[in-house]
Scaffold this motif. Structure first.
Motif, PDB file in Angstrom:
ATOM      1  N   SER A  84       0.644  -1.287   0.040  1.00  0.00           N
ATOM      2  CA  SER A  84       0.019   0.066  -0.075  1.00  0.00           C
ATOM      3  C   SER A  84       0.869   1.327  -0.033  1.00  0.00           C
ATOM      4  CB  SER A  84      -0.966   0.078   1.234  1.00  0.00           C
ATOM      5  OG  SER A  84      -0.162   0.359   2.541  1.00  0.00           O
ATOM      6  N   GLY A  85       0.293   2.397  -0.457  1.00  0.00           N
ATOM      7  CA  GLY A  85       0.998   3.750  -0.433  1.00  0.00           C
ATOM      8  C   GLY A  85       1.207   4.058   0.996  1.00  0.00           C
ATOM      9  N   THR A  86       0.413   3.661   2.082  1.00  0.00           N
ATOM     10  CA  THR A  86       0.522   4.050   3.251  1.00  0.00           C
ATOM     11  C   THR A  86       1.683   3.642   3.781  1.00  0.00           C
ATOM     12  OG1 THR A  86      -2.193   4.182   3.700  1.00  0.00           O
ATOM     13  CG2 THR A  86      -0.367   3.975   5.561  1.00  0.00           C
ATOM     14  N   MET A  87       1.870   2.179   3.675  1.00  0.00           N
ATOM     15  CA  MET A  87       3.121   1.553   4.142  1.00  0.00           C
ATOM     16  C   MET A  87       4.334   2.180   3.362  1.00  0.00           C
ATOM     17  SD  MET A  87       4.193  -2.541   4.451  1.00  0.00           S
ATOM     18  CE  MET A  87       2.805  -3.006   5.361  1.00  0.00           C
ATOM     19  N   SER A 119      -2.279  16.985   4.079  1.00  0.00           N
ATOM     20  CA  SER A 119      -1.606  15.930   3.544  1.00  0.00           C
ATOM     21  C   SER A 119      -2.177  14.529   3.516  1.00  0.00           C
ATOM     22  CB  SER A 119      -0.048  15.907   3.609  1.00  0.00           C
ATOM     23  OG  SER A 119       0.439  15.523   5.061  1.00  0.00           O
ATOM     24  N   ASP A 120      -2.066  13.609   2.960  1.00  0.00           N
ATOM     25  CA  ASP A 120      -2.637  12.155   3.063  1.00  0.00           C
ATOM     26  C   ASP A 120      -1.592  11.580   4.413  1.00  0.00           C
ATOM     27  OD1 ASP A 120      -3.058   9.228   2.402  1.00  0.00           O
ATOM     28  OD2 ASP A 120      -4.151  10.168   1.341  1.00  0.00           O
ATOM     29  N   ILE A 121      -0.496  11.965   4.353  1.00  0.00           N
ATOM     30  CA  ILE A 121       0.423  11.465   5.375  1.00  0.00           C
ATOM     31  C   ILE A 121      -0.030  11.824   6.882  1.00  0.00           C
ATOM     32  CG2 ILE A 121       2.687  11.698   6.211  1.00  0.00           C
ATOM     33  CD1 ILE A 121       4.081  11.507   3.537  1.00  0.00           C
ATOM     34  N   TYR A 129      -4.528  10.662   6.839  1.00  0.00           N
ATOM     35  CA  TYR A 129      -5.355   9.497   6.620  1.00  0.00           C
ATOM     36  C   TYR A 129      -4.222   8.213   6.815  1.00  0.00           C
ATOM     37  CZ  TYR A 129      -8.638  12.183   3.650  1.00  0.00           C
ATOM     38  OH  TYR A 129      -9.526  13.007   3.347  1.00  0.00           O
ATOM     39  N   GLU A 130      -3.184   8.491   7.447  1.00  0.00           N
ATOM     40  CA  GLU A 130      -2.393   7.225   7.513  1.00  0.00           C
ATOM     41  C   GLU A 130      -2.033   6.841   9.197  1.00  0.00           C
ATOM     42  OE1 GLU A 130       0.890   7.873   4.848  1.00  0.00           O
ATOM     43  OE2 GLU A 130      -0.386   8.417   3.212  1.00  0.00           O
ATOM     44  N   ALA A 131      -3.198   7.466   9.667  1.00  0.00           N
ATOM     45  CA  ALA A 131      -3.271   6.661  11.289  1.00  0.00           C
ATOM     46  C   ALA A 131      -2.003   7.150  12.056  1.00  0.00           C
ATOM     47  CB  ALA A 131      -3.554   5.086  11.142  1.00  0.00           C
ATOM     48  N   ILE A 180       6.429  16.333   0.771  1.00  0.00           N
ATOM     49  CA  ILE A 180       5.396  17.179  -0.083  1.00  0.00           C
ATOM     50  C   ILE A 180       4.462  16.118  -0.807  1.00  0.00           C
ATOM     51  CG2 ILE A 180       6.702  18.959  -0.276  1.00  0.00           C
ATOM     52  CD1 ILE A 180       7.975  18.232  -2.786  1.00  0.00           C
ATOM     53  N   GLU A 181       3.099  16.620  -1.197  1.00  0.00           N
ATOM     54  CA  GLU A 181       2.244  15.533  -1.961  1.00  0.00           C
ATOM     55  C   GLU A 181       2.023  16.369  -3.504  1.00  0.00           C
ATOM     56  OE1 GLU A 181      -0.902  14.270   0.593  1.00  0.00           O
ATOM     57  OE2 GLU A 181      -2.349  14.591  -1.045  1.00  0.00           O
ATOM     58  N   ASN A 182       2.152  15.367  -4.350  1.00  0.00           N
ATOM     59  CA  ASN A 182       1.986  15.886  -5.646  1.00  0.00           C
ATOM     60  C   ASN A 182       1.401  14.723  -6.503  1.00  0.00           C
ATOM     61  OD1 ASN A 182       2.405  17.519  -8.013  1.00  0.00           O
ATOM     62  ND2 ASN A 182       4.383  16.820  -8.240  1.00  0.00           N
ATOM     63  N   MET A 226       8.495  12.633  -1.471  1.00  0.00           N
ATOM     64  CA  MET A 226       7.210  13.149  -2.268  1.00  0.00           C
ATOM     65  C   MET A 226       6.365  11.897  -2.411  1.00  0.00           C
ATOM     66  SD  MET A 226       6.711  14.278  -6.023  1.00  0.00           S
ATOM     67  CE  MET A 226       7.235  15.995  -6.037  1.00  0.00           C
ATOM     68  N   ASP A 227       5.077  12.333  -1.380  1.00  0.00           N
ATOM     69  CA  ASP A 227       3.880  11.275  -1.651  1.00  0.00           C
ATOM     70  C   ASP A 227       3.345  11.690  -2.990  1.00  0.00           C
ATOM     71  OD1 ASP A 227       1.755  10.053  -1.572  1.00  0.00           O
ATOM     72  OD2 ASP A 227       0.966  10.919   0.114  1.00  0.00           O
ATOM     73  N   GLY A 228       3.809  10.769  -4.128  1.00  0.00           N
ATOM     74  CA  GLY A 228       3.133  11.145  -5.312  1.00  0.00           C
ATOM     75  C   GLY A 228       2.349   9.792  -5.849  1.00  0.00           C
ATOM     76  N   ALA A 229       1.325   9.503  -4.998  1.00  0.00           N
ATOM     77  CA  ALA A 229       0.390   8.523  -5.313  1.00  0.00           C
ATOM     78  C   ALA A 229      -0.218   8.684  -6.574  1.00  0.00           C
ATOM     79  CB  ALA A 229      -0.965   8.803  -4.095  1.00  0.00           C
ATOM     80  N   ARG A 230      -0.371  10.022  -6.998  1.00  0.00           N
ATOM     81  CA  ARG A 230      -1.159   9.881  -8.292  1.00  0.00           C
ATOM     82  C   ARG A 230       0.049  10.624  -9.306  1.00  0.00           C
ATOM     83  NH1 ARG A 230      -5.338  10.698  -4.747  1.00  0.00           N
ATOM     84  NH2 ARG A 230      -6.994   9.316  -5.246  1.00  0.00           N
ATOM     85  N   ILE A 231       1.346  10.152  -9.255  1.00  0.00           N
ATOM     86  CA  ILE A 231       2.454  11.188  -9.992  1.00  0.00           C
ATOM     87  C   ILE A 231       2.303  11.092 -11.390  1.00  0.00           C
ATOM     88  CG2 ILE A 231       4.081   9.236 -10.102  1.00  0.00           C
ATOM     89  CD1 ILE A 231       4.727  12.889  -8.925  1.00  0.00           C
ATOM     90  N   SER A 260      -2.428   1.140  -7.836  1.00  0.00           N
ATOM     91  CA  SER A 260      -3.753   0.780  -7.278  1.00  0.00           C
ATOM     92  C   SER A 260      -4.754   2.025  -7.688  1.00  0.00           C
ATOM     93  CB  SER A 260      -3.973   0.264  -5.998  1.00  0.00           C
ATOM     94  OG  SER A 260      -3.393   1.351  -5.103  1.00  0.00           O
ATOM     95  N   LYS A 261      -4.409   3.295  -7.962  1.00  0.00           N
ATOM     96  CA  LYS A 261      -5.341   4.258  -8.417  1.00  0.00           C
ATOM     97  C   LYS A 261      -5.645   4.299  -9.754  1.00  0.00           C
ATOM     98  CE  LYS A 261      -5.028   6.131  -4.043  1.00  0.00           C
ATOM     99  NZ  LYS A 261      -4.200   7.153  -2.858  1.00  0.00           N
ATOM    100  N   GLY A 262      -5.461   5.445 -10.273  1.00  0.00           N
ATOM    101  CA  GLY A 262      -5.802   5.821 -11.859  1.00  0.00           C
ATOM    102  C   GLY A 262      -5.028   4.673 -12.630  1.00  0.00           C
TER     103      GLY A 262
HETATM  104  C1  LIG Z   1      -4.151   6.987  -1.649  1.00  0.00           C
HETATM  105  C2  LIG Z   1      -3.204   7.706  -1.354  1.00  0.00           C
HETATM  106  C3  LIG Z   1      -2.039   7.252  -0.468  1.00  0.00           C
HETATM  107  C4  LIG Z   1      -2.007   5.880   0.273  1.00  0.00           C
HETATM  108  O1  LIG Z   1      -2.365   4.728  -0.329  1.00  0.00           O
HETATM  109  P1  LIG Z   1      -3.022   3.512   0.001  1.00  0.00           P
HETATM  110  O2  LIG Z   1      -2.784   2.517  -1.086  1.00  0.00           O
HETATM  111  O3  LIG Z   1      -4.499   3.793   0.058  1.00  0.00           O
HETATM  112  O4  LIG Z   1      -2.383   3.422   1.644  1.00  0.00           O
HETATM  113  C5  LIG Z   1      -1.323   8.129  -0.070  1.00  0.00           C
HETATM  114  N1  LIG Z   1      -1.137   9.571  -0.416  1.00  0.00           N
HETATM  115  C6  LIG Z   1      -1.973   9.995  -1.427  1.00  0.00           C
HETATM  116  C7  LIG Z   1      -1.909  11.124  -1.704  1.00  0.00           C
HETATM  117  C8  LIG Z   1      -3.229   8.946  -1.809  1.00  0.00           C
HETATM  118  O5  LIG Z   1      -4.146   9.559  -2.436  1.00  0.00           O
END
Ligand SMILES: *Cc1c(COP(=O)(O)O)cnc(C)c1O
Length: 345
Positions: free
Chosen positions: A58-61, A83-85, A88-90, A138-140, A171-176, A202-204
């Motif tokens: 996962s992105g969280t881990m 930020s997601d970090i 949303y990351e407990a 940073i998140e991007n 960089m938290d580039g979940a959707r980079i 696992s996103k887009g």
């Molecule tokens: C979804 C997301 C995460 C975490 O990813 P998971 O796989 O859901 O744990 C981290 N940062 C951003 C910006 C996200 O959109």
């Protein structure tokens, strides 16, 4: 048919992803013997022009591991307050890493200002009262700021500042890839400004599971130990790595369609009386809007939409979020607009 706009995490794997796994290529990844994982990690490192890469469930881990690999216990990690970090990351960095979060005000476009970070850095590093910063995150693109993209000029400024303070950047580039596609640049043009980067398969990109962390060799080696400690070491992980490879090969350039659909949705929304949507702020696949009709509370509106087979979600501060993805085409957008018009009549 339900129109699913709550998140791009609802994307289902393509047939090709599911059919691509040949058991002969699977192996135990803790031993480093799964061919698909090795291939995916090589590929991710190459795309972002970093020395190495590692697969996570996962992105969280991946984010947690990155923070722990960069930051000693008792240090503080500089994060955006939106930020997601941070949200949303407990609280993983504090719980698992003994690391303090230093939340910084987030600009409307997702930036953390250098001057705001400067205030979080103690002037006298010898003073034993202070915990010392060890990392800037940073998140991007920025999720809670509506999928906004950090400008390349900003990344350059931030990396020069961080270097002057001897602080690494994660960089938290979940959707980079949404950012690189929207900017029309190679992903490495973005990642050159940061020391490590996490992105989601696992996103887009529509793979079922997985995130990648990229960085230099020593950093990734540290990350391997931390991942194992956190329980993220997986055995025949090629089961998820192979769909990830297919995702990187086939699902990146089509993200532009998601951006077109997001813009189309935003334009449609902005024309509906009782709906407020700032189209100029739509840069990727995320659309924020508000309902300014006294007949409906936010929750009632979302419920009504659901009743009409349109799934959307609230994202704080009275905002509704809609996310486009590979399961949504232009007709779905028209249908979604028709549903909202009907509700607002
Ligand atoms: C979804 C997301 C995460 C975490 O990813 P998971 O796989 O859901 O744990 C981290 N940062 C951003 C910006 C996200 O959109």
């Amino acid at each position: 048919m339900v129109i699913e706009l709550r998140s791009d995490t609802f994307t289902l794997p393509t047939k090709e992803m599911l059919e691509a796994v040949n058991p002969n290529y699977l192996g135990d990844d803790i031993y480093g013997e799964d061919s698909y994982v090795l291939e995916l990690e090589r590929k991710a490192a190459e795309i972002f022009d970093k020395e190495a890469s590692i697969l996570f469930p996962s992105g969280t881990m991946a984010n947690l591991t990155a923070i722990m690999a960069h930051s000693p216990r008792g240090s503080k990690v500089i994060v955006g307050n939106e930020s997601d970090i941070y949200i949303y990351e407990a609280g993983g960095a504090s719980v698992c890493g003994g690391i303090i979060y230093e939340p910084i005000n987030t600009q409307e476009d997702g930036r953390l200002l250098v001057q705001d970070i400067e205030r979080a850095i103690p002037l006298n590093k010898e003073d034993p009262q202070f915990s010392l910063p060890s990392l800037i995150c940073i998140e991007n693109p920025h999720n809670r700021m509506g999928g906004r993209i950090l400008p390349l000029s900003y990344l350059k400024e931030m990396s020069e500042y961080a270097r002057s303070k001897e602080l690494p950047i994660h960089m938290d580039g979940a959707r980079i890839f949404n950012a690189s596609q929207a900017l029309n640049v190679e992903p490495r043009v973005i990642s050159e400004h940061v020391d490590s980067l996490q992105f989601c398969l696992s996103k887009g990109l529509s793979a079922p599971i997985g995130s990648m962390l990229v960085g230099n060799k020593d950093f990734i080696l540290k990350a391997r130990r931390i991942r194992k400690m956190l329980g993220g070491g997986m055995r025949q992980a090629g089961i998820i790595a192979r769909p990830g490879i297919v995702a990187l090969n086939n699902m990146v350039s089509r993200l532009k369609k998601d951006h077109e659909n997001a813009e189309k949705f935003g334009i449609g929304l902005s024309k509906i009386p009782g709906i407020e949507c700032n189209v100029e702020k739509i840069e990727t696949n995320i659309v924020f809007f508000r309902v300014i009709d006294e007949r409906y509370s936010l929750i009632e509106f979302i419920k009504l939409a659901k009743y009409n087979n349109l799934n959307i979600d609230e994202l704080g501060y009275g905002r509704i979020r809609a996310v486009t993805h590979s399961g949504i085409d232009s007709e779905d957008i028209e249908q979604a607009l028709t549903i909202i018009k009907k509700i607002m009549k």
